[in-house]
Write an enzyme that holds these catalytic residues in place. Structure first.
Site, PDB file in Angstrom:
ATOM      1  N   ASP A 145      -7.515  -2.535 -12.083  1.00  0.00           N
ATOM      2  CA  ASP A 145      -6.219  -1.909 -12.324  1.00  0.00           C
ATOM      3  C   ASP A 145      -5.062  -2.787 -11.852  1.00  0.00           C
ATOM      4  OD1 ASP A 145      -7.612   0.191 -13.336  1.00  0.00           O
ATOM      5  OD2 ASP A 145      -7.351   1.511 -11.606  1.00  0.00           O
ATOM      6  N   GLY A 146      -5.333  -3.642 -10.855  1.00  0.00           N
ATOM      7  CA  GLY A 146      -4.286  -4.514 -10.332  1.00  0.00           C
ATOM      8  C   GLY A 146      -3.735  -5.482 -11.366  1.00  0.00           C
ATOM      9  N   ASP A 271       4.546   9.891   8.400  1.00  0.00           N
ATOM     10  CA  ASP A 271       4.229   8.473   8.222  1.00  0.00           C
ATOM     11  C   ASP A 271       5.015   7.845   7.084  1.00  0.00           C
ATOM     12  OD1 ASP A 271       2.540   8.388  10.328  1.00  0.00           O
ATOM     13  OD2 ASP A 271       0.686   8.275   9.177  1.00  0.00           O
TER      14      ASP A 271
END
Length: 400
Positions: A145-146, A271
């Site tokens: 997917d990158g 976060d």
């Protein structure tokens, strides 16, 4: 170029009015008149036009002549498919092949004398240095997917159609298998394929660079206790998956204000925060507890990361709204932001991140169609709703 299907939408609306059922992810086109006197005020600044996903087909104004091949770097398993594909595109289809220079610099490729004869015909480019936006007719991705995310980052405006082969680890965005690449490529070059328009986020980062400017007396003497003066620096990005704002290396909670169309919605304490596209809903967002949204749904998802509140749930807002993220006045530390996992940078007091739906989606070529491809990915990659089947209950068991 992509065929317009406004006539499909108008016919779909006519069928809806007559009571005829018409299958569509978006349903019938809504009317804009309400009763005898009321109507919707027409907005000339419409952000996006929603098409029926079933009608989205690829076509060409002219036959494609060039193709960009993106290969995952440092993956030995992709060398043979890459060489085989490039030779097919060059020798059989007579296409101009664009390849990133660092891919051809790999010794496993540059030292192959047989392949060098072919690679000399390639056009090369370097990321952030060479502009290929108007040179490429379509894109082929080899990897995970990158590679699709990387392809998106290379085109800050209009993106050519992308055909992605599953040769990586996850493969949620890469529906094609390499075994039958020749017949599949031939179909696409002939203009026979469905596409899914994956919306992107247009992100603007405004940085306030504060500098201490020394004051000068009338006699020209420089004083050391100067005033603070700011200079603004603006950067823009096109994001396919998500924008992530987090607390970085600090041990303190992240404390950022979230605005929607200029109104303060909430302060995020935790976060951090994920702002994602529907495509990105199955990436970091779903790991943080968000729902999964089909890529054809026009929306932006807002997901807190480990919020210090039991009631802070992910929300979905309409595509086209403008989100703005800034450090809260009482924030104890700075924040950090990244775009599809790249270009990570610090956000300080006075800086702002503005996010809205981009006008330049990524046209991803489907293996079958937008609906079947997505549910197939859910089942294969995320094992969605995988469960051992319940045993059949016979009549004897019912009597007992």
């Amino acid at each position: 170029h992509y065929r317009s299907h406004s006539h499909v939408l108008s016919r779909r609306g006519e069928k809806a009015k007559s009571g005829t059922y018409c299958a569509s992810l978006h349903g019938p086109s809504p009317v804009t008149t309400f009763g005898p006197k009321a109507c919707m005020l027409q907005n000339p600044h419409t952000v996006m036009h929603i098409q029926d996903p079933a009608s989205q087909r690829l076509t060409w104004n002219k036959p494609p002549k060039s193709v960009l091949v993106i290969k995952k770097i440092r993956d030995a398993g992709l060398l043979q498919p890459f060489k085989e594909l490039c030779m097919f595109l060059t020798e059989v289809k007579n296409l101009i092949v664009y390849v990133e220079k660092k891919v051809l610099d790999d010794p496993a490729i540059s030292d192959d004398e047989n392949f060098t004869v072919v690679s000399k015909k390639f056009c090369t480019f370097r990321e952030d240095l060479d502009d290929i936006s108007n040179r490429v007719d379509f894109i082929i991705c080899l990897g995970g997917d990158g590679t699709l995310l990387y392809a998106s980052s290379l085109f800050q405006e209009s993106v050519p159609p992308v055909m992605a082969f599953h040769l990586g680890s996850l493969g949620f965005l890469t529906p094609f298998k390499f075994d039958t690449y020749q017949s599949q490529l031939t179909q696409i070059i002939e203009g026979n394929a469905a596409i899914i328009l994956r919306s992107r986020l247009k992100v603007c980062v405004l940085k306030e660079n504060w500098e201490k400017m020394a004051r000068v007396e009338e006699k020209g003497i420089i004083l050391t206790n100067g005033d603070l003066e700011s200079s603004r620096n603006t950067m823009q990005y096109q994001v396919l998956n998500e924008v992530v704002v987090d607390r970085g290396p600090s041990s303190y909670l992240s404390n950022v204000d979230l605005f929607l169309d200029g109104h303060l919605i909430t302060t995020v304490q935790g976060d951090g925060l994920i702002v994602s596209t529907p495509t990105g809903s199955t990436a970091y967002a779903v790991a943080a507890g968000a729902s999964m949204i089909h890529p054809n749904v026009p929306a932006i998802m807002i997901t807190p990361i480990c919020p210090h509140s039991l009631s802070f749930r992910p929300i979905v807002v309409p595509a086209g709204v403008q989100l703005k993220i800034m450090l809260s006045c009482e924030a104890r530390n700075t924040a950090w932001v990244s775009f599809d996992g790249r270009k990570r940078q610090e956000i300080c007091h006075g800086d702002s991140i503005t996010i809205t739906t981009s006008c330049f989606p990524v046209p991803s070529i489907c293996f079958r169609d937008p609906v079947n491809d997505w549910f197939e990915s859910l089942a294969q990659c995320l094992h969605w709703n995988v469960r051992k089947k319940q045993n059949y209950l016979s009549s004897e068991d019912e009597d007992n």
